[in-house]
Design an enzyme around this catalytic site. Structure first.
Site, PDB file in Angstrom:
ATOM      1  N   LYS A  67       0.838  -1.203   0.000  1.00 24.26           N
ATOM      2  CA  LYS A  67       0.000   0.000   0.000  1.00 24.26           C
ATOM      3  C   LYS A  67       0.869   1.248   0.000  1.00 24.26           C
ATOM      4  O   LYS A  67       2.082   1.181   0.253  1.00 24.26           O
ATOM      5  CB  LYS A  67      -0.945  -0.011   1.205  1.00 24.26           C
ATOM      6  CG  LYS A  67      -0.227  -0.074   2.538  1.00 24.26           C
ATOM      7  CD  LYS A  67      -1.219  -0.195   3.679  1.00 24.26           C
ATOM      8  CE  LYS A  67      -0.501  -0.330   5.011  1.00 24.26           C
ATOM      9  NZ  LYS A  67      -1.402  -0.393   6.153  1.00 24.26           N
ATOM     10  N   HIS A 113      -7.522  -1.853 -14.899  1.00 22.01           N
ATOM     11  CA  HIS A 113      -7.493  -3.209 -14.350  1.00 22.01           C
ATOM     12  C   HIS A 113      -7.735  -4.214 -15.474  1.00 22.01           C
ATOM     13  O   HIS A 113      -8.690  -4.060 -16.243  1.00 22.01           O
ATOM     14  CB  HIS A 113      -8.561  -3.361 -13.260  1.00 22.01           C
ATOM     15  CG  HIS A 113      -8.530  -4.706 -12.625  1.00 22.01           C
ATOM     16  ND1 HIS A 113      -7.535  -5.075 -11.738  1.00 22.01           N
ATOM     17  CD2 HIS A 113      -9.317  -5.789 -12.787  1.00 22.01           C
ATOM     18  CE1 HIS A 113      -7.725  -6.331 -11.379  1.00 22.01           C
ATOM     19  NE2 HIS A 113      -8.802  -6.780 -11.996  1.00 22.01           N
TER      20      HIS A 113
HETATM   21  C1  GRF Z   1      -1.516  -3.860 -16.850  1.00 18.95           C
HETATM   22  O1  GRF Z   1      -1.946  -5.137 -17.257  1.00 18.95           O
HETATM   23  C2  GRF Z   1      -2.539  -3.190 -15.978  1.00 18.95           C
HETATM   24  O2  GRF Z   1      -3.849  -3.483 -16.334  1.00 18.95           O
HETATM   25  C3  GRF Z   1      -2.226  -3.787 -14.634  1.00 18.95           C
HETATM   26  O3  GRF Z   1      -0.813  -3.840 -14.612  1.00 18.95           O
HETATM   27  C4  GRF Z   1      -0.309  -3.941 -15.942  1.00 18.95           C
HETATM   28  C5  GRF Z   1       0.644  -2.818 -16.178  1.00 18.95           C
HETATM   29  O4  GRF Z   1       1.281  -2.875 -17.414  1.00 18.95           O
HETATM   30  N1  GRF Z   1      -2.849  -3.008 -13.574  1.00 18.95           N
HETATM   31  P1  GRF Z   1       2.219  -1.679 -17.894  1.00 18.95           P
HETATM   32  O5  GRF Z   1       3.242  -1.422 -16.805  1.00 18.95           O
HETATM   33  O6  GRF Z   1       1.376  -0.480 -18.166  1.00 18.95           O
HETATM   34  O7  GRF Z   1       2.872  -2.205 -19.142  1.00 18.95           O
END
Ligand code: GRF
Length: 207
Positions: A67, A113
């Site tokens: 966190k 997400h």
């Molecule tokens: C992505 O899959 C995002 O949805 C998740 O973490 C990943 C980050 O990828 N929360 P990046 O660092 O933007 O390539």
């Protein structure tokens, strides 16, 4: 609403930050990235930011592992405010953000997400979707609230789950949509087209 002044928080490769930078560069998004912060000292997102000449730095979040709280949270808010950020983008930031940061940027913290929320919050969502036997998976961009992956939904995009998918192939297909979804959500925000009532985000017509 006008040009967004973005602060980006990330822990990983930074491909979502890249998609936002590309959209800005093409004139598809009225925004500028003022600051990139990462809780991982050697994260690729910092290299990418440096390559683009975007101010960036490592944010030591100790003693917390999952966190952003306490002294690190205070420092983060101060850095974002000092950089003139008005909107905070969680682009693969692997920590829970707490109410103090949310209060400093009310309804201006967005997260991406890799699942069709409310299904599969938390980590490795694409593996969860595969293991569950889902026929579709996808991505959600949402405002962040005090819960985990629980705030009002701005944009969702679907992808098919194919019979020969592995976690890697499915994640790659989801990421292609992430790179469209985040700029799209930010474009709507920049255009002042989003309004939130309870859980629902309404998108007004263009123009
Ligand atoms: C992505 O899959 C995002 O949805 C998740 O973490 C990943 C980050 O990828 N929360 P990046 O660092 O933007 O390539």
């Amino acid at each position: 609403m006008g040009k967004l002044k973005l602060g980006v928080l990330g822990s990983g490769a930074g491909s979502n930050m890249q998609s936002i930078t590309d959209a800005i560069g093409k004139g598809d998004l009225d925004a500028e990235i003022r600051l990139v912060l990462s809780d991982v000292p050697d994260a690729k997102i910092l290299d990418r930011a440096r390559r683009h000449g975007i101010p960036c730095q490592y944010l030591d979040c100790a003693p917390w592992k999952t966190k952003l709280e306490g002294e690190a949270e205070d420092r983060c808010i101060r850095l974002l405010k000092d950089a003139g950020c008005d909107t905070v983008v969680l682009a693969g930031f692997m920590r829970i953000v707490k109410p103090k940061l949310l209060a400093a940027f009310p309804m201006r913290v967005l997260n991406i997400h890799p699942a069709l929320l409310p299904a599969f919050p938390g980590v490795h969502s694409w593996t969860q979707a595969l293991d569950y036997g889902c026929k579709v998976a996808g991505v959600t961009v949402h405002f962040v609230d005090a819960g985990t992956d629980s705030g009002p939904i701005i944009v969702q995009k679907c992808v098919p789950v194919l019979e020969d998918d592995t976690p890697e192939t499915l994640h790659a297909r989801i990421q292609e949509q992430e790179h469209l979804a985040f700029p799209e959500a930010l474009r709507l925000l920049a255009a002042g087209r989003l309004s939130v009532e309870g859980r629902r985000v309404y998108i007004s017509k263009e123009g």
